[in-house]
Design an enzyme around this catalytic site. Structure first.
Site, short mmCIF file in Angstrom:
data_model
loop_
_atom_site.label_atom_id
_atom_site.label_comp_id
_atom_site.label_asym_id
_atom_site.label_seq_id
_atom_site.Cartn_x
_atom_site.Cartn_y
_atom_site.Cartn_z
N LYS A 225 110.75 23.25 -43.58
CA LYS A 225 111.90 23.94 -42.99
C LYS A 225 113.23 23.40 -43.51
O LYS A 225 113.32 22.34 -44.12
CB LYS A 225 111.82 23.90 -41.47
CG LYS A 225 110.74 24.84 -40.95
CD LYS A 225 110.75 25.03 -39.46
CE LYS A 225 109.74 26.12 -39.05
NZ LYS A 225 109.65 26.27 -37.60
N ARG A 265 101.78 22.35 -37.49
CA ARG A 265 101.56 23.56 -38.29
C ARG A 265 102.17 23.33 -39.66
O ARG A 265 103.38 23.11 -39.78
CB ARG A 265 102.21 24.75 -37.59
CG ARG A 265 102.06 26.09 -38.30
CD ARG A 265 102.80 27.17 -37.51
NE ARG A 265 102.66 28.49 -38.11
CZ ARG A 265 103.40 28.98 -39.10
NH1 ARG A 265 104.37 28.23 -39.63
NH2 ARG A 265 103.20 30.20 -39.56
#
Length: 308
Positions: A225, A265
């Site tokens: 991210k 995840r």
């Protein structure tokens, strides 16, 4: 009490003695992380099986990009992308999660063998979602969400991001419970990168213990991210490409595992699978007589429970 007994169980899913690793399969042409490399069913199923071979415990299949600026795909296209991949992986004995904001996709995926519904809107995008999941008796991920990302990420304005995210997740969990989803099938996710700036994501990671107070297993989804790109930026301020953030992702996975997360995840599985196993081994070497050695949230395991 050990970190492992404190990370929580999710009814309807296998029990792992450590933080679980959720591998990501994006069946999209515009994923921020893999650029559509697994856009067809055969490639997507093979990729999911490869991730399992590398150490993934479950596979999260999604057919709609949630990157900032992405436009929504129509229902028929999302079904076409997702359901065959879910069916193919489930037929191979893989524990499958479906990443969708649409009740129809969740319903068809559960019928095709999915075991978990991972909705980044926490059931807000489609009012039929919670009734569908409740009727199926499936586990459900409730992520912190402040609205659709179409046209760009909704700005994150917080006075106290940790308190506000915890409070908003609590309200959403109460709504999900009222909708008929059982408490032991709810997972919470702080929604890193969704309506959050770099400092917000880092603050949430630094205070995962506060999320444990919600009383549900905790999923941490930090993989590749934007905040990691900012942390890793060179002297010119330019962040590395998404696919060059996997070592940083594994570092977050180790920290999340140590903090008692139920699952992480990730797109690249092998390094994170190693990281969570090292965290498990270090936690197992702690002296049990020292209460300070218990992981955050461990005392809640048989009481209020843990956040995912």
């Amino acid at each position: 009490m050990s970190n492992q007994s404190g990370r929580g169980r999710v009814a309807g899913l296998p029990a792992w003695d450590r933080c679980a690793v959720m591998g990501v399969v994006n069946v999209t042409p515009d994923s921020f992380s893999d650029g559509g490399r697994y856009f067809d069913t055969t490639a997507a199923v093979k990729h999911g099986l490869d991730l399992v071979a590398e150490g993934a415990d479950l596979i999260d299949v999604g057919g709609e990009s949630t990157r900032p600026g992405a436009t929504r795909v129509d229902e028929a296209e999302e079904l076409r992308r997702v359901v065959p991949v879910v069916r193919g992986l489930a037929a191979e004995g893989v524990t499958v999660s479906v990443d969708t904001m649409r009740a129809s996709v969740a319903d068809r995926s559960l019928a095709a063998g999915a075991a978990l519904v991972n909705d980044v809107s926490g059931g807000l995008a489609d009012p039929a979602m919670i009734p569908v999941v409740a009727a199926a008796g499936a586990p459900f991920v409730v992520m912190h969400w402040r609205g659709f990302l179409q046209g760009g990420n909704i700005p994150g304005a917080y006075d106290d991001v940790v308190t506000e995210v915890v409070d908003e997740l609590h309200a959403r969990v109460q709504a999900v419970l009222a909708g008929g989803i059982a408490a032991d099938r709810i997972v919470v996710d702080p929604g890193l990168g969704f309506s959050k700036e770099v400092e917000h994501d880092l603050a949430l990671l630094a205070h995962l213990d506060r999320l444990h107070a919600l009383g549900h297993p905790l999923l941490v989804a930090a993989s590749r991210k934007r905040f990691l790109g900012r942390v890793l930026a060179g002297s010119d301020g330019a962040p590395p490409p998404a696919r060059e953030r996997d070592a940083a992702t594994a570092a977050v996975s180790a920290l999340a595992a140590q903090a008692g997360a139920w699952a992480v995840r990730v797109h690249e599985v092998r390094a994170t699978a190693d990281a969570v196993r090292v965290a498990r081994a270090v936690q197992g070497a702690r002296t049990p007589e020292n209460p300070a050695d218990s992981a955050p949230g461990a005392q809640d395991a048989h009481g209020a429970g843990d956040a995912r």
